[in-house]
Design a protein around this motif. Structure first.
Motif, PDB file in Angstrom:
ATOM      1  N   SER A 191       0.834  -1.212   0.000  1.00  0.00           N
ATOM      2  CA  SER A 191       0.000   0.000   0.000  1.00  0.00           C
ATOM      3  C   SER A 191       0.873   1.269   0.000  1.00  0.00           C
ATOM      4  CB  SER A 191      -0.929   0.006   1.217  1.00  0.00           C
ATOM      5  OG  SER A 191      -0.174   0.022   2.429  1.00  0.00           O
ATOM      6  N   VAL A 192       2.077   1.147   0.546  1.00  0.00           N
ATOM      7  CA  VAL A 192       2.983   2.293   0.547  1.00  0.00           C
ATOM      8  C   VAL A 192       3.339   2.676  -0.874  1.00  0.00           C
ATOM      9  CG1 VAL A 192       5.276   3.109   1.232  1.00  0.00           C
ATOM     10  CG2 VAL A 192       3.923   1.702   2.812  1.00  0.00           C
ATOM     11  N   VAL A 193       3.559   1.652  -1.723  1.00  0.00           N
ATOM     12  CA  VAL A 193       3.893   1.916  -3.124  1.00  0.00           C
ATOM     13  C   VAL A 193       2.743   2.623  -3.808  1.00  0.00           C
ATOM     14  CG1 VAL A 193       4.536   0.867  -5.317  1.00  0.00           C
ATOM     15  CG2 VAL A 193       5.396  -0.113  -3.176  1.00  0.00           C
ATOM     16  N   LEU A 194       1.517   2.166  -3.509  1.00  0.00           N
ATOM     17  CA  LEU A 194       0.344   2.771  -4.131  1.00  0.00           C
ATOM     18  C   LEU A 194       0.213   4.241  -3.731  1.00  0.00           C
ATOM     19  CD1 LEU A 194      -2.384   2.697  -5.645  1.00  0.00           C
ATOM     20  CD2 LEU A 194      -3.427   1.894  -3.494  1.00  0.00           C
ATOM     21  N   VAL A 195       0.323   4.501  -2.419  1.00  0.00           N
ATOM     22  CA  VAL A 195       0.156   5.880  -1.946  1.00  0.00           C
ATOM     23  C   VAL A 195       1.268   6.769  -2.498  1.00  0.00           C
ATOM     24  CG1 VAL A 195       0.051   7.372   0.079  1.00  0.00           C
ATOM     25  CG2 VAL A 195      -1.034   5.114   0.125  1.00  0.00           C
ATOM     26  N   TRP A 196       2.502   6.243  -2.520  1.00  0.00           N
ATOM     27  CA  TRP A 196       3.593   7.069  -3.043  1.00  0.00           C
ATOM     28  C   TRP A 196       3.392   7.405  -4.521  1.00  0.00           C
ATOM     29  CZ3 TRP A 196       6.853  10.583  -2.506  1.00  0.00           C
ATOM     30  CH2 TRP A 196       7.816  10.849  -3.478  1.00  0.00           C
ATOM     31  N   ALA A 197       2.812   6.471  -5.277  1.00  0.00           N
ATOM     32  CA  ALA A 197       2.544   6.740  -6.693  1.00  0.00           C
ATOM     33  C   ALA A 197       1.592   7.924  -6.836  1.00  0.00           C
ATOM     34  CB  ALA A 197       1.964   5.490  -7.365  1.00  0.00           C
ATOM     35  N   VAL A 198       0.577   7.967  -5.967  1.00  0.00           N
ATOM     36  CA  VAL A 198      -0.368   9.090  -6.007  1.00  0.00           C
ATOM     37  C   VAL A 198       0.329  10.383  -5.592  1.00  0.00           C
ATOM     38  CG1 VAL A 198      -2.469  10.038  -5.010  1.00  0.00           C
ATOM     39  CG2 VAL A 198      -2.367   7.605  -5.621  1.00  0.00           C
ATOM     40  N   VAL A 199       1.134  10.298  -4.506  1.00  0.00           N
ATOM     41  CA  VAL A 199       1.842  11.491  -4.016  1.00  0.00           C
ATOM     42  C   VAL A 199       2.833  11.983  -5.064  1.00  0.00           C
ATOM     43  CG1 VAL A 199       3.453  12.355  -2.274  1.00  0.00           C
ATOM     44  CG2 VAL A 199       1.521  10.918  -1.595  1.00  0.00           C
ATOM     45  N   ALA A 200       3.527  11.057  -5.733  1.00  0.00           N
ATOM     46  CA  ALA A 200       4.492  11.454  -6.777  1.00  0.00           C
ATOM     47  C   ALA A 200       3.793  12.212  -7.886  1.00  0.00           C
ATOM     48  CB  ALA A 200       5.192  10.218  -7.333  1.00  0.00           C
ATOM     49  N   MET A 201       2.538  11.783  -8.215  1.00  0.00           N
ATOM     50  CA  MET A 201       1.772  12.526  -9.220  1.00  0.00           C
ATOM     51  C   MET A 201       1.526  13.965  -8.765  1.00  0.00           C
ATOM     52  SD  MET A 201      -2.171  11.907 -10.409  1.00  0.00           S
ATOM     53  CE  MET A 201      -2.688  12.333  -8.743  1.00  0.00           C
ATOM     54  N   LEU A 202       1.175  14.127  -7.461  1.00  0.00           N
ATOM     55  CA  LEU A 202       0.930  15.476  -6.916  1.00  0.00           C
ATOM     56  C   LEU A 202       2.217  16.312  -6.916  1.00  0.00           C
ATOM     57  CD1 LEU A 202      -1.396  14.565  -3.899  1.00  0.00           C
ATOM     58  CD2 LEU A 202      -2.061  15.542  -6.105  1.00  0.00           C
ATOM     59  N   VAL A 203       3.351  15.666  -6.601  1.00  0.00           N
ATOM     60  CA  VAL A 203       4.630  16.376  -6.591  1.00  0.00           C
ATOM     61  C   VAL A 203       4.984  16.876  -7.980  1.00  0.00           C
ATOM     62  CG1 VAL A 203       7.128  16.073  -6.290  1.00  0.00           C
ATOM     63  CG2 VAL A 203       5.545  15.254  -4.542  1.00  0.00           C
ATOM     64  N   VAL A 204       4.813  16.007  -8.988  1.00  0.00           N
ATOM     65  CA  VAL A 204       5.113  16.391 -10.360  1.00  0.00           C
ATOM     66  C   VAL A 204       4.210  17.529 -10.811  1.00  0.00           C
ATOM     67  CG1 VAL A 204       5.062  15.611 -12.768  1.00  0.00           C
ATOM     68  CG2 VAL A 204       6.029  14.151 -11.005  1.00  0.00           C
ATOM     69  N   ALA A 205       2.927  17.431 -10.431  1.00  0.00           N
ATOM     70  CA  ALA A 205       1.988  18.490 -10.818  1.00  0.00           C
ATOM     71  C   ALA A 205       2.387  19.821 -10.179  1.00  0.00           C
ATOM     72  CB  ALA A 205       0.565  18.096 -10.397  1.00  0.00           C
ATOM     73  N   SER A 206       2.806  19.758  -8.928  1.00  0.00           N
ATOM     74  CA  SER A 206       3.185  20.997  -8.226  1.00  0.00           C
ATOM     75  C   SER A 206       4.449  21.612  -8.810  1.00  0.00           C
ATOM     76  CB  SER A 206       3.393  20.694  -6.736  1.00  0.00           C
ATOM     77  OG  SER A 206       3.852  21.835  -6.056  1.00  0.00           O
ATOM     78  N   SER A 207       5.440  20.744  -9.153  1.00  0.00           N
ATOM     79  CA  SER A 207       6.721  21.287  -9.629  1.00  0.00           C
ATOM     80  C   SER A 207       6.654  21.742 -11.080  1.00  0.00           C
ATOM     81  CB  SER A 207       7.820  20.220  -9.474  1.00  0.00           C
ATOM     82  OG  SER A 207       7.483  19.069 -10.241  1.00  0.00           O
ATOM     83  N   ALA A 208       5.739  21.177 -11.867  1.00  0.00           N
ATOM     84  CA  ALA A 208       5.677  21.522 -13.287  1.00  0.00           C
ATOM     85  C   ALA A 208       4.710  22.653 -13.578  1.00  0.00           C
ATOM     86  CB  ALA A 208       5.273  20.272 -14.094  1.00  0.00           C
ATOM     87  N   SER A 209       3.793  22.908 -12.688  1.00  0.00           N
ATOM     88  CA  SER A 209       2.753  23.916 -12.951  1.00  0.00           C
ATOM     89  C   SER A 209       3.326  25.331 -12.860  1.00  0.00           C
ATOM     90  CB  SER A 209       1.608  23.751 -11.942  1.00  0.00           C
ATOM     91  OG  SER A 209       0.666  24.796 -12.116  1.00  0.00           O
ATOM     92  N   ARG A 210       2.878  26.187 -13.786  1.00  0.00           N
ATOM     93  CA  ARG A 210       3.284  27.600 -13.721  1.00  0.00           C
ATOM     94  C   ARG A 210       2.420  28.375 -12.721  1.00  0.00           C
ATOM     95  NH1 ARG A 210       0.724  31.675 -16.567  1.00  0.00           N
ATOM     96  NH2 ARG A 210      -1.195  31.102 -17.682  1.00  0.00           N
TER      97      ARG A 210
END
Length: 788
Positions: free
Chosen positions: A136-155
């Motif tokens: 479940s840690v892998v699953l949650v981290w996959a979701v969090v990684a998506m949020l991190v990428v969205a935050s770092s790439a967004s203008r």
């Protein structure tokens, strides 16, 4: 307006990481404004961020339902909802950041709010590591990684806040991976976090550099627009163009306006005729217009040529620049140039020049212009082997009028003096004001001395006539000192100095007269300078000493007091007469420290070595009385010596009433309050002080020796004055002391007139302290013989 920033200076290599994320500002930039533009974008994607986080949690909750306790899921969701709401409120609060200066504290506060969301996701991953399946840690981290990428790439994100979210979320994922022993996942989480942070920094670096460059270009554009607007609205400059026949062509509205015409009225008209006014008919042109015509004729470039023009009968000043026009074949086609009306600047310059050379009060040439005139006169005298003259004039008794009636009356009198002086000079003579109540006349070429003497006498006579100002009749006198050039000086400085020395001599001899410079005056001035230098060190060298002259009772001839008289035995000049160094001390205000020393020394001598019934008389200068701490000086002298205040008598002259009489009166009253007595010395020598005899309680009036000597020669006036003084003193309860008694006949005469005390050579000359002790010793021996 801030200084424009060079876009090259804002490129990536020039910006540090702290500057890019907003923790530090480069010098010379509106850094808060730059980041404010970025933070203002946050409100545009608030709903998207809320939806993204809630959707991500729902996905995780559905997947983990059953493997993670429901209570934990509920608390996790509730915490995330609060964190998202808190962060969204912070986003909305920065919606106006592009219109103001955003503070560093606001950036940190927003980063903390955004980091809270990452912390909630981290807490969920840790809960999964402890309470659920490790997968479940892998699953949650996959979701969090998506949020991190969205935050770092967004203008639509702020760099500092994105880094805070990434660090908070990545920390939880890394810790959960280690707890579940998924070391590969831990490495992935760590690398993802670091790369995301690097991506945030680099993208922020590009965006910030772009905003800086855009801001710099916008600012430059505003500056150029402002300059163009000022040029269009200022109406300060215009274009002009003429054809080969010097006729105007392509007349601009602004140039036509400067001529007071419409463009159609002057198109094809003669340029020089339009700006020459009546001079075109008479043929009389200003030199500057001739110069312009010559430059146009020679077909040469010119710039900043100031020309006096006549527009509608009014003189104006134009500043013109021009360039000849030549076509492709080299044929001359006329002139084109720019011009501006500089009349106001010209008038301001002329006014400044006038103020620099003329006195504003009297409208006479000032010191600067007089110096220039004297310098030219000396050059003329050297060239033609002639002579020039410089007369320096000082008003007598002007200060008394200025002090008593005020500066307004004094200024009006100076204006009248200037008018009278102007009426006395002729061609070739310049009269001006040096400053204060000093004036001067420069005579360029003086053929004989008679003109100088005649002018000096006329000046003294004319300035001594009465002045009628504000219904008052006022009188002043004048003294004149003169010097001839080059005989008395070959430079301006020498003539000024020597004329001043001659004026000083005229003032010293009573004023109202003219004195020429003599070489002996320079010698006297040099002697005075050397004396002043030595006098300044006299007290330190212990060169001052006191002599004491007895004052006796007129009836019993018993000594009642001694007057302390200062003497100077200079190491450089020997014994110097008091008549020479005391006036010098008065002029230089050295009399103040010298007088303080006399007061202390006389009180100490009287307290230590004299009988208790003998007073000491100390002369006090008006300069001392004007000191704010004079009474404190007396108190220190009495305290240090232990002398009874009743044994100290302060002697002042009538000249104290010519200065600030109220200050002198207050100082003397303070001394009287201590118990000291005050004597008025040299009474009747020329100042009106009868009113002060009533206001100030003098203990003694001292009759000047000139009246005593006059009475001895049976002068009715002197006898009458002494009798009047005695009668007045008796009526006011004061004693009288007659000075300058030199023999028994004079002493008897003074007794018969009623004086109570006598002072003079008949009863003793001024003597050193040891001789005073001898007097007391002899008196004591005589008393013992009488008693035996």
């Amino acid at each position: 307006m801030s200084e424009p920033v060079n876009p090259q200076q804002t490129s990536a290599p020039a910006l540090s990481t702290r500057q890019v994320i907003g923790l530090e500002a480069p010098e010379g930039s509106d850094w808060g404004v730059v980041h404010g533009q970025q933070y203002a974008l946050l409100q545009e994607r608030v709903k998207v961020r809320i939806g993204l986080h809630l959707t991500s949690f729902l996905l995780v909750a559905v997947t983990l339902y059953g493997s993670l306790p429901t209570v934990v899921l509920g608390l996790w969701g509730l915490a995330l909802l609060v964190a998202v709401g808190f962060a969204s409120r912070s986003d909305l609060g920065l919606g106006d950041a592009d219109n103001r200066f955003i503070e560093l504290a606001e950036m940190k506060s927003h980063a903390m709010a955004t980091g809270t969301k990452g912390a909630v996701w981290s807490a969920g991953m840790l809960a999964c590591a402890w309470l659920a399946d490790p997968a479940s840690v892998v699953l949650v981290w996959a979701v969090v990684a998506m949020l991190v990428v969205a935050s770092s790439a967004s203008r639509f994100g702020a760099p500092l806040s994105s880094i805070a979210f990434t660090l908070a979320a990545g920390a939880g994922g890394f810790a959960a991976s280690l707890i579940t022993a998924q070391y590969g996942l831990a490495v992935v989480v760590l690398m993802t976090t670091l790369l995301a942070i690097f991506g945030v920094i680099e993208s922020a670096r590009i965006r910030v550099a772009a905003r800086l460059a855009e801001s710099a270009m916008q600012e430059k554009s505003e500056v150029v627009s402002m300059l163009l607007r000022e040029f269009e609205e200022g109406q300060a400059d215009w274009l002009w163009q003429i054809d080969p026949r010097r006729r105007l062509k392509s007349v601009s509205p602004r140039f036509a306006f400067s001529l007071g015409k419409q463009p159609s009225e002057i198109e094809g008209e003669s340029f020089l005729q339009l700006i020459s006014g009546d001079g075109w008919k008479t043929g009389r042109f200003p030199p500057s217009l001739h110069e312009l015509a010559d430059k146009l004729k020679r077909k040469k470039n010119f710039s900043n040529l100031v020309v006096r023009v006549s527009i509608d009968g009014q003189d104006r000043w134009w500043e013109l620049s021009g360039t000849p026009i030549v076509d492709e074949m080299g044929t001359y086609q006329g002139f084109r140039g720019v011009g501006s009306d500089v009349t106001e600047q010209r008038e301001s310059s002329e006014k400044i020049e006038y103020l620099a050379r003329y006195d504003t009060l009297t409208q006479l040439p000032n010191r600067r212009m007089l110096n220039e005139a004297l310098g030219e006169a000396l050059k003329y005298a050297a060239e033609w082997r002639s002579r020039c003259a410089f007369l320096m004039i000082d008003l007598d008794r002007f200060k008394a009028i200025n002090d008593s009636l005020g500066h307004l009356v004094g200024d009006r009198m100076l204006g009248e003096v200037a008018a009278r002086l102007k009426s006395l000079v002729v061609e070739g003579e310049v009269v001006g004001r040096l400053g204060g109540d000093e004036f001067a006349v420069v005579i360029r070429d003086i053929a004989n001395r008679e003109r100088m003497d005649t002018l000096a006498r006329d000046i003294i006579q004319r300035l001594s006539e009465p002045y009628h100002i504000e219904n008052q009749v006022l009188y002043v006198g004048a003294s004149v000192g003169s010097a001839l050039g080059p005989r008395d000086g070959r430079t301006v400085e020498e003539l000024l100095r020597n004329a001043d020395l001659a004026l000083y001599r005229a003032k010293g001899e009573g004023g109202g007269m003219h004195r020429e410079y003599e070489p002996s005056l320079h010698a006297n001035a040099e002697e005075k300078r050397q004396l002043e230098h030595s006098l300044r060190n006299a007290l330190e060298r212990d060169e001052m000493l006191l002599h004491y002259q007895p004052v006796v009772d007129a009836t019993t001839e018993e000594i009642v007091s001694f007057e302390a008289l200062i003497r100077w035995d200079s190491a450089d000049h020997g014994f110097v007469s008091p008549g020479k160094f005391i006036p010098l001390a008065e002029d230089t205000r050295l009399i103040v420290p010298i007088g303080t020393w006399v007061m202390q020394e006389a009180c100490r001598e009287a307290a230590d070595n004299w009988p208790t019934n003998i007073k000491v008389n100390v002369n006090v200068s008006p300069e001392q009385l004007l000191e704010t701490d004079f009474s404190a000086t007396v108190v220190r002298a009495l305290s240090d010596s232990g002398l009874d205040p009743k044994r100290l008598e302060i002697e002042v002259t009538e000249s104290i009433f010519l200065r600030d009489a109220s200050v002198a009166r207050n100082a003397l009253e303070e001394c009287m309050a201590l118990g000291c007595s005050v004597a008025l010395d040299d009474f009747g020598t020329g100042y009106s002080s009868l009113g002060y005899l009533r206001k100030l309680k003098f203990s003694t009036i001292k009759v000047d020796r000139t009246f005593v000597q006059g009475a001895a020669q049976q002068s009715p006036e002197s006898i009458a004055i002494i009798r009047a003084v005695v009668a007045m003193a008796d009526s006011l309860g004061m004693t009288t002391t007659a000075e300058g008694v030199e023999n028994e006949e004079e002493a008897e005469m003074i007794r018969s007139m009623g004086c109570t005390k006598i002072q003079g050579f008949h009863f003793g000359r001024p003597m050193p302290r040891d001789d005073v002790a001898g007097v007391f010793t002899r008196r004591a021996a005589e008393q013992r013989l009488k008693s035996a």
